[in-house]
Structure formats: structure tokens, C-alpha cells
Design an enzyme around this catalytic site. Sequence first.
Site, PDB file in Angstrom:
ATOM      1  N   CYS A 121       0.523  -8.463   1.920  1.00  0.00           N
ATOM      2  CA  CYS A 121       1.969  -8.628   1.787  1.00  0.00           C
ATOM      3  C   CYS A 121       2.327 -10.110   1.610  1.00  0.00           C
ATOM      4  O   CYS A 121       1.632 -10.997   2.114  1.00  0.00           O
ATOM      5  CB  CYS A 121       2.679  -8.065   3.020  1.00  0.00           C
ATOM      6  SG  CYS A 121       2.676  -6.263   3.092  1.00  0.00           S
ATOM      7  N   CYS A 202       4.096  -5.798  -1.479  1.00  0.00           N
ATOM      8  CA  CYS A 202       4.886  -5.556  -0.260  1.00  0.00           C
ATOM      9  C   CYS A 202       5.370  -6.879   0.311  1.00  0.00           C
ATOM     10  O   CYS A 202       4.847  -7.944  -0.015  1.00  0.00           O
ATOM     11  CB  CYS A 202       4.065  -4.780   0.777  1.00  0.00           C
ATOM     12  SG  CYS A 202       2.511  -5.567   1.266  1.00  0.00           S
TER      13      CYS A 202
END
Length: 305
Positions: A121, A202
Site C-alpha cells: 500500500c 491500495c
Amino acid sequence: MPLQQGSARARQRTVLLVGIAVLLAALVLAVVLASLLTHGRHEVTPQMLKWKDRGTTKNLQEVILGRCYNYITAQHPELGDKDCVKIWESLKDAFIYKNPCNITPEDYQPLMELASHPIPCNKSLFWSKTNDLVHRYTKSNQNFLTLEDTLLGYMADRVSWCGDPSAPGINYESCPKRNECESNPGSVFWKMASKMFAEAACGVVQVMLNGSVEAGAFRSSSIFGSIEIFNLDPDKVTEVHIWLMQNIGGPQSESCSGHSIQRLISILEERNFKIICEDNYRPVQLLQCVHNPDHTDCRLCTNSS
């Protein structure tokens, strides 16, 4: 006696002329039959065509295997369980002996599954028209990853390949460009890889665009504008940071308030993303200034006397 010899020669000439006529008729018939058999099927013999793009990269197998092993051993040993031989075989099977204008996503599905890996992420960095700059940046800052910094992209970056229905099954002379046929091996591969890269993103994602492009920094027809932006998951991505970079010395064709950037922001807002846009993101601009240290655009930090 002379009369008999003349008759013999006449017969010989007649036989010769008949033979030539039969041979010509056979040739004409062969051409007609070949035309009938191949009518409407010219697309299965693309080896007869000269495509506009460069052909398959020489020593493609060695290039792909070498990059794969380098990636999983030297750069990302955590991916050491990847099977580079199987990855190469799945890439080869996707295009070898195939019409280079009839490639499908299904052809590449086994490759995508074999070579995919998680993307941490906050690390995903997308780009359009900033190829050189964005990759200089990811080389100097390991906190970000472009598609070309993943295993799939790293293996395929600046490499070309396409098949041919006739032996040896690979065309080393030329391959079709996107404007010649959209379902060519390169276009289908990068569309699939880009879609998968966007789906994996993400946290905070970044996109580096070129504010010196006269036609506009954001283009709906680009891979980012047509594929990646629509495959970002609003449930996984919290924010989109736009870095609008202008060339040192300009031209300054567009800023964050420009028309194409506003169109991009509207698309992202419709998909419920939070957006931040920054003109000439300073860490990237400092990298630009490495090559232009004396330019006035690079003197923002100079102490005044």
C-alpha cells in the site's frame, strides 16, 4: 525423304506447343485454386506483411529469463518461489505461431497468474508521458513502484515480441503497431498488466503527468486514462495524488487548474476518490534539476546575498 523429315519436325513442334499450352493451363489453374482457397483468409498469412513496428527482440528467451532471475534473486528475494522457466513458457505460448492481430486476454492469463505479486500500500505510482522522469525517480526513491518496477513490467519493458503462423513461429522482422491492429501481442499484454497493477493498488496512490504536453497532461486515450483510472478500487484506495511536472524551462502548457486535469479530477471525484494535485512536486523537480543545475527553475533554494 525431305518431305518425311518436314512432317516429323512439324509433329515435334505441335507436340512442343501442346506441351507448353498444357503447362500454362496447369499454372493458371494452380493460381486460380490458390486464390479460391485463400480468399477471405489473407489474415492467416501475416508473414507476407511488413508491419510498422520493430520485430521480436533478438534472444528474447535469454532476455526474459535473465530479467526474471535478476528480479527474484537480486532485487526481490522474497519472490524467490517464482518459476522463471514456467513464466517464460507461458509468455511464449501466448504468441508463438499465432496471428499477431488475433491475440486475446485469455492468451496471457496463465502468465499474469504466474508472475503476479502483491503491491505494498501507498507505493503505486502511475504515469503518462513522463516515462524517463518517473523511472529515474523510482530508481532514486524505493518508496514507489511503477508497473515497470513489478516483475511483469520489468521483464517486458522496452522488449518486443509477436508470432507468425509459419515456422519458426516468431517474427523477428516486424510486429504490428496498435493502429494496424489493436489485438496485437504488445497492446494486449500491457493492457492486462496495467489493469492488474491498478486493481492491486491500495492506500495513497500517485500519478505523474506531464504539464508541458501541448495537447494536455491527461489524455482519455492513454493507458492511464482508459484502463488504470477505472480499475482503481475506491474501497482500497484512500487518496490519489497528482504530480503535474513541467519540463525545466517549460513550456508550461498546463497546471493543476488546467482543463484536462480538471477533467481527470471530475472522473476521480465521480468514483469517490479524494484528490490532491500539486504543480511541480518538489522531490521530483529536484531530480530534474540534477541535469539542469544552473537553470533559474532550479534556484529556488539558493540563499540570497
